[in-house]
Design a protein around this motif. Structure first.
Motif, PDB file in Angstrom:
ATOM      1  N   TYR A  68     -55.290 -24.287-151.599  1.00 30.26           N
ATOM      2  CA  TYR A  68     -53.977 -23.702-151.391  1.00 30.26           C
ATOM      3  C   TYR A  68     -52.882 -24.602-151.960  1.00 30.26           C
ATOM      4  CZ  TYR A  68     -56.342 -20.615-148.087  1.00 30.26           C
ATOM      5  OH  TYR A  68     -57.181 -19.704-147.505  1.00 30.26           O
ATOM      6  N   LYS A  69     -51.869 -23.983-152.559  1.00 28.49           N
ATOM      7  CA  LYS A  69     -50.720 -24.729-153.061  1.00 28.49           C
ATOM      8  C   LYS A  69     -49.660 -24.910-151.990  1.00 28.49           C
ATOM      9  CE  LYS A  69     -51.196 -23.561-157.968  1.00 28.49           C
ATOM     10  NZ  LYS A  69     -50.540 -22.972-159.151  1.00 28.49           N
ATOM     11  N   CYS A  70     -49.693 -24.070-150.981  1.00 28.17           N
ATOM     12  CA  CYS A  70     -48.686 -24.113-149.928  1.00 28.17           C
ATOM     13  C   CYS A  70     -49.116 -23.143-148.825  1.00 28.17           C
ATOM     14  CB  CYS A  70     -47.333 -23.702-150.487  1.00 28.17           C
ATOM     15  SG  CYS A  70     -45.918 -23.885-149.381  1.00 28.17           S
ATOM     16  N   CYS A  71     -48.754 -23.300-147.683  1.00 27.35           N
ATOM     17  CA  CYS A  71     -48.162 -24.424-146.994  1.00 27.35           C
ATOM     18  C   CYS A  71     -48.809 -24.449-145.608  1.00 27.35           C
ATOM     19  CB  CYS A  71     -46.663 -24.269-146.824  1.00 27.35           C
ATOM     20  SG  CYS A  71     -45.698 -24.179-148.338  1.00 27.35           S
ATOM     21  N   ASP A  72     -48.890 -25.626-144.992  1.00 27.31           N
ATOM     22  CA  ASP A  72     -49.463 -25.661-143.652  1.00 27.31           C
ATOM     23  C   ASP A  72     -48.460 -25.183-142.605  1.00 27.31           C
ATOM     24  OD1 ASP A  72     -47.752 -27.791-143.825  1.00 27.31           O
ATOM     25  OD2 ASP A  72     -49.149 -29.268-143.022  1.00 27.31           O
ATOM     26  N   THR A  73     -47.187 -25.172-142.947  1.00 28.60           N
ATOM     27  CA  THR A  73     -46.170 -24.639-142.034  1.00 28.60           C
ATOM     28  C   THR A  73     -46.070 -23.124-142.203  1.00 28.60           C
ATOM     29  OG1 THR A  73     -44.906 -26.695-142.127  1.00 28.60           O
ATOM     30  CG2 THR A  73     -43.750 -24.731-141.362  1.00 28.60           C
ATOM     31  N   ILE A  74     -46.284 -22.396-141.109  1.00 27.45           N
ATOM     32  CA  ILE A  74     -46.191 -20.936-141.128  1.00 27.45           C
ATOM     33  C   ILE A  74     -44.758 -20.486-140.907  1.00 27.45           C
ATOM     34  CG2 ILE A  74     -46.938 -18.820-139.972  1.00 27.45           C
ATOM     35  CD1 ILE A  74     -49.520 -20.265-139.228  1.00 27.45           C
ATOM     36  N   ALA A  75     -44.064 -21.152-139.998  1.00 25.17           N
ATOM     37  CA  ALA A  75     -42.671 -20.790-139.696  1.00 25.17           C
ATOM     38  C   ALA A  75     -42.017 -21.935-138.940  1.00 25.17           C
ATOM     39  CB  ALA A  75     -42.606 -19.510-138.869  1.00 25.17           C
ATOM     40  N   TYR A  76     -40.689 -21.990-139.023  1.00 32.34           N
ATOM     41  CA  TYR A  76     -39.942 -22.945-138.221  1.00 32.34           C
ATOM     42  C   TYR A  76     -38.543 -22.393-137.997  1.00 32.34           C
ATOM     43  CZ  TYR A  76     -37.728 -24.398-142.607  1.00 32.34           C
ATOM     44  OH  TYR A  76     -37.046 -24.403-143.792  1.00 32.34           O
ATOM     45  N   GLY A  77     -37.879 -22.907-136.976  1.00 35.95           N
ATOM     46  CA  GLY A  77     -36.528 -22.433-136.681  1.00 35.95           C
ATOM     47  C   GLY A  77     -36.087 -22.856-135.293  1.00 35.95           C
ATOM     48  N   ASP A  78     -35.282 -22.010-134.667  1.00 35.67           N
ATOM     49  CA  ASP A  78     -34.729 -22.296-133.344  1.00 35.67           C
ATOM     50  C   ASP A  78     -35.333 -21.354-132.307  1.00 35.67           C
ATOM     51  OD1 ASP A  78     -32.963 -24.141-134.585  1.00 35.67           O
ATOM     52  OD2 ASP A  78     -31.631 -22.472-135.096  1.00 35.67           O
ATOM     53  N   TRP A  79     -35.403 -21.815-131.068  1.00 36.46           N
ATOM     54  CA  TRP A  79     -35.858 -20.953-129.983  1.00 36.46           C
ATOM     55  C   TRP A  79     -34.849 -20.993-128.842  1.00 36.46           C
ATOM     56  CZ3 TRP A  79     -37.132 -22.580-124.987  1.00 36.46           C
ATOM     57  CH2 TRP A  79     -37.236 -23.969-124.796  1.00 36.46           C
ATOM     58  N   SER A  80     -34.827 -19.917-128.086  1.00 38.18           N
ATOM     59  CA  SER A  80     -33.931 -19.842-126.934  1.00 38.18           C
ATOM     60  C   SER A  80     -34.614 -19.057-125.829  1.00 38.18           C
ATOM     61  CB  SER A  80     -32.594 -19.177-127.312  1.00 38.18           C
ATOM     62  OG  SER A  80     -32.813 -17.874-127.809  1.00 38.18           O
ATOM     63  N   LEU A  81     -34.234 -19.357-124.618  1.00 36.58           N
ATOM     64  CA  LEU A  81     -34.802 -18.690-123.451  1.00 36.58           C
ATOM     65  C   LEU A  81     -34.012 -17.423-123.148  1.00 36.58           C
ATOM     66  CD1 LEU A  81     -36.912 -19.010-121.145  1.00 36.58           C
ATOM     67  CD2 LEU A  81     -35.103 -20.143-119.833  1.00 36.58           C
ATOM     68  N   ILE A  82     -34.717 -16.313-122.954  1.00 35.40           N
ATOM     69  CA  ILE A  82     -34.054 -15.069-122.566  1.00 35.40           C
ATOM     70  C   ILE A  82     -33.637 -15.184-121.108  1.00 35.40           C
ATOM     71  CG2 ILE A  82     -34.245 -12.568-122.429  1.00 35.40           C
ATOM     72  CD1 ILE A  82     -34.435 -13.728-125.248  1.00 35.40           C
ATOM     73  N   LYS A  83     -32.383 -15.005-120.836  1.00 38.34           N
ATOM     74  CA  LYS A  83     -31.830 -15.236-119.498  1.00 38.34           C
ATOM     75  C   LYS A  83     -32.523 -14.380-118.449  1.00 38.34           C
ATOM     76  CE  LYS A  83     -27.392 -15.640-117.122  1.00 38.34           C
ATOM     77  NZ  LYS A  83     -25.931 -15.437-117.236  1.00 38.34           N
ATOM     78  N   ASN A  84     -32.929 -15.039-117.380  1.00 38.73           N
ATOM     79  CA  ASN A  84     -33.555 -14.383-116.222  1.00 38.73           C
ATOM     80  C   ASN A  84     -34.871 -13.687-116.550  1.00 38.73           C
ATOM     81  OD1 ASN A  84     -31.328 -15.171-114.648  1.00 38.73           O
ATOM     82  ND2 ASN A  84     -30.217 -13.295-115.164  1.00 38.73           N
ATOM     83  N   GLN A  85     -35.487 -14.066-117.669  1.00 36.93           N
ATOM     84  CA  GLN A  85     -36.773 -13.480-118.031  1.00 36.93           C
ATOM     85  C   GLN A  85     -37.717 -14.570-118.509  1.00 36.93           C
ATOM     86  OE1 GLN A  85     -36.738  -9.871-120.434  1.00 36.93           O
ATOM     87  NE2 GLN A  85     -34.544  -9.655-120.096  1.00 36.93           N
TER      88      GLN A  85
END
Length: 245
Positions: A68-85
């Motif tokens: 494979y030429k790329c990539c071991d990273t599938i995804a990245y970004g920010d996460w947040s908690l859904i309020k009261n769930q």
């Protein structure tokens, strides 16, 4: 009597808010760490602070038939908690929010009769020689001065179109081939923003698509992808269980 009812309601609301706040705090504190997919232990979901990254920990062996030429990273970004769930929302960022890419264009006029496009991008630059296997298919759509649309498709980075004089606009569609050596292919079709020609007599266009990389093609796009928090050791995402390492 009515006052007692109101007081009971207020107490219930305060208890609910207290429990919710403590639950959210518990999840925020306990979610940090690495979770391994139960079905495929190569896949790991990592949480650190307010960031996440999903990786494929595949280790190539002498039995591997493809490198494979790329990539071991599938995804990245920010996460947040859904309020009261008990759900977490994942969102990728940067240029990944769209399948439309900006281009830089240099126009020239030569004595040639054909309209010629010279396409450049990091993938093209990575080929070792002119005979390297081409992994991208380009489809150029040009709009002539009279409004007629002409299209041409090629795997070559230099594409010439005959029997066309002056053009007013063009755009390029990129199709990664199905055998492109990527661990994951998320961007199956990529578009460039339409470009309006500046000089009527231009017939050579050097087009640079700087964001068209293997990484751009492979990274998964997510916008409010939900992860269910079963408990502090188990997550459910995309129908798969992830167990805390």
């Amino acid at each position: 009597m009515q006052k007692k009812i109101i007081n009971s309601i207020l107490i219930s609301i305060l208890i609910f808010v207290f429990i919710s706040c403590n639950t959210n705090k518990f999840i925020l504190e306990k979610i940090q760490g690495t979770y391994i997919q139960k079905e495929n232990k190569r896949i790991a979901l990592n949480f650190k602070d307010k960031n996440f990254v999903i990786v494929d920990n595949f280790e190539p062996t002498h039995l591997a038939i493809q490198e494979y030429k790329c990539c071991d990273t599938i995804a990245y970004g920010d996460w947040s908690l859904i309020k009261n769930q008990n759900f977490i929302s994942l969102k990728t960022n940067e240029v990944l929010d769209t399948f439309y890419l900006n281009i830089d264009v240099e126009e020239k006029n030569t004595n040639e009769k054909d309209i010629t496009f010279i396409i450049d991008n990091p993938i093209e630059k990575g080929y070792k020689n002119l005979n390297s296997t081409k992994e991208l298919l380009y489809s150029i759509s040009i709009t002539k001065q009279d409004g007629e649309i002409v299209e041409k498709t090629s795997t070559n980075k230099i594409i010439s179109i005959s029997n066309v004089n002056e053009i007013s606009m063009f755009e390029i569609t990129i199709y990664p081939k199905c055998n492109i050596p990527l661990r994951h292919l998320s961007a199956k079709v990529v578009y460039t923003m339409p470009y309006t020609v500046k000089a009527n007599n231009s017939n050579v266009f050097k087009v640079n698509i700087s964001d068209l990389t293997y990484k751009y093609l492979t990274l998964k796009r997510m916008n409010k992808d939900y992860v269910r928090v079963r408990n502090n050791n188990k997550l459910i995402w995309d129908g798969k269980e992830y167990i805390k390492k």
